[in-house]
Each structure stands twice: as structure tokens, then as C-alpha cells.
Enzyme design. Structure first.
Site, mmCIF file in Angstrom:
data_model
loop_
_atom_site.group_PDB
_atom_site.id
_atom_site.type_symbol
_atom_site.label_atom_id
_atom_site.label_comp_id
_atom_site.label_asym_id
_atom_site.label_seq_id
_atom_site.Cartn_x
_atom_site.Cartn_y
_atom_site.Cartn_z
ATOM 1 N N ASP A 4 -13.404 -4.305 -2.291
ATOM 2 C CA ASP A 4 -13.285 -4.121 -0.845
ATOM 3 C C ASP A 4 -14.615 -4.503 -0.209
ATOM 4 O OD1 ASP A 4 -10.738 -3.142 -1.285
ATOM 5 O OD2 ASP A 4 -11.387 -1.048 -1.309
ATOM 6 N N ASP A 57 0.859 -1.180 0.000
ATOM 7 C CA ASP A 57 0.000 0.000 0.000
ATOM 8 C C ASP A 57 0.896 1.230 0.000
ATOM 9 O OD1 ASP A 57 -2.273 -1.555 0.110
ATOM 10 O OD2 ASP A 57 -2.507 -1.373 2.277
#
Length: 258
Positions: free
Chosen positions: A130, A11
Site C-alpha cells: 500500500d 474487499d
């Protein structure tokens, strides 16, 4: 049988690798290029990079580091973050990325999936999902703009419906980011993965929850995923990729040994 894949996830925020828990409270892990090089040398099958605030900030992924990563690793890598057009995708691929992944932009404009697949081929197009389990309703819901907790929102899509929709539109691979499990290292959500596997006919990558080597084995053996993505166990050197692959091989998992 195709070999199962081990995929470290990086990330990225403000040019550095970060990691949170359940998509919150991110801490700085380190610089992008050295981490990418380390994981490639340890035996990762591919890497995934998420510019986690690009979509919520209304910008595209910072391309400056993409070419630097391409120069130092010899394994495939995928880049995600605010890709909203064919031009965005073309630039990232031209800098050396092998795949591009879309998430929030696909929810905002589902036709983007088809346009990208038609231009670059389905093998290049990954859709990230997600997904959050709502204990009150007992359902899994797709979330959007999860890189910025102040802007995260629940969409109208239930996860299984969105999995089917993105396949119809040309997704060549799906990464299922299980938000409830993210960063807590108590195992992948096998129940959810099994349900998604039943309706997912493209490669499925599990993401969120890996804490032990056994967790990877469970995802491959019990949910039949094609790849397992993880971050904190690799960043914090809790699990070594080479040792993980050796363990999986002893358990009968088809895996590429370095």
C-alpha cells in the site's frame, strides 16, 4: 509472451464485499460468492479477496467463505488478510485458494515472506504494498494497517526500497496498491508504476485508479505491468470484463479471450 491478466478485487469486511475511496468511507457492494461467480463468468483471469480489517483487528481472514468461493469458480484466486503464520496460510490454501497475499504482517515480520515461500513455493506468495505519494517530499511511502483508517500508519519504508526487499525475501508477485488513486477512477499512477517496474523482476500487478478501458491499456502498454486489478469499475458495472478484453486485444495487448 505471457497473457496479461484482468483481476477484479473484492474487499471483504464483516462477510460482505465493500469498496471505499482512497481506503476510506467504505460502502457495501454485496455478497461475496455471487460476485465471485459473476466475475468468473464474465471472463476474469483471477480474483483477489482482501479481508481489509483482519490485520488491524489482529485476526486471520475469515475462512468460512473461502471454501464456498472455491466451489463456484474455476479460475485462480488469492486471499489476503492477517496471515501471520505458516499454519494460517496452509489452512487457506487447503480450503481452495491458489495464492495467499501478505501485506501488513510482512511489514511487521519480513521473515514471514521467506518462510512462506520456502514452504509453499514462490508462485503462491504475493506481497501487497500500500503506497502513498507524499506531495511535500515527492516520495512514495509504504503504509500499514490501511484497512482501518484509525490505525493506518506510514512506515519507515520507501516504496521502491520495499519492492526490492520483498523480492530478496521470496515474493513471487507484487500487487502495488496506489492509495492516492484508489477508487477515484482517473487512471493508474503510471509514473510510479514505471519506477517500480524498473526494480521489480517478478510479476507486477497495478491496483488503484482504473476508470476507463484506456486506463488498463496505459498500464499494460506504458508501464509493462503483468496484470491490472480493479474494483469499483467492475462492481458498479461501468466496465464489462469481456468487453474490456476484446478492446485490449484490438489494441495489441496479449490477453486471454473467453
Amino acid at each position: 509472451m505471457l497473457a496479461k491478466r484482468i483481476i477484479p478485487c473484492l474487499d471483504v469486511r464483516d462477510g460482505q464485499v465493500v469498496k471505499g475511496v482512497q481506503f476510506r468511507n467504505h460502502e457495501i457492494i454485496g455478497d461475496i460468492v455471487p460476485l465471485a461467480k459473476r466475475y468468473a463468468e464474465e471472463g476474469a483471469d483471477e480474483l483477489v479477496f482482501y479481508d481489509i480489517t483482519a490485520s488491524s483487528d489482529g485476526r486471520v481472514v475469515d475462512k468460512s467463505w473461502v471454501s464456498r468461493v472455491a466451489e463456484v469458480i474455476d479460475i485462480p484466486f488469492c486471499v489476503a488478510g492477517g496471515i501471520k503464520s505458516l499454519e494460517d496460510a496452509a489452512k487457506i490454501l487447503s480450503f481452495g485458494a491458489d495464492k495467499i497475499s501478505i501485506n501488513s504482517p510482512a511489514l511487521a515480520d519480513p521473515t514471514l515472506i521467506t518462510r512462506l515461500a520456502d514452504r509453499f513455493g514462490v508462485q503462491c506468495i504475493v506481497v501487497g504494498i500500500d503506497t502513498w505519494y507524499d506531495g511535500e517530499t515527492g516520495k512514495y511511502h509504504v503504509n500499514q494497517y490501511t484497512g482501518d483508517e484509525s490505525r493506518t500508519r506510514v512506515t519507515q519504508w520507501e516504496t521502491l526500497d520495499w519492492v526490492e526487499e520483498v523480492q530478496k525475501r521470496g515474493a513471487g508477485e507484487i500487487v502495488l496498491n496506489m492509495m492516492n488513486q484508489d477508487g477515484v477512477r482517473n487512471g493508474y499512477d503510471l509514473e510510479q508504476l514505471k519506477k517500480v517496474r524498473e526494480v521489480c523482476h517478478v510479476p507486477l500487478i497495478a491496483s488503484g485508479g482504473a476508470g476507463t478501458m484506456e486506463h488498463f491499456l496505459e498500464a499494460f502498454r506504458d508501464a509493462d505491468v503483468d496484470g491490472a486489478l480493479a474494483a469499483s469499475v467492475f462492481h458498479k458495472q461501468i466496465i464489462n470484463i469481456g468487453e474490456l478484453k476484446a478492446y485490449l486485444a484490438t489494441q495489441g495487448v496479449e490477453i486471454r479471450i473467453c
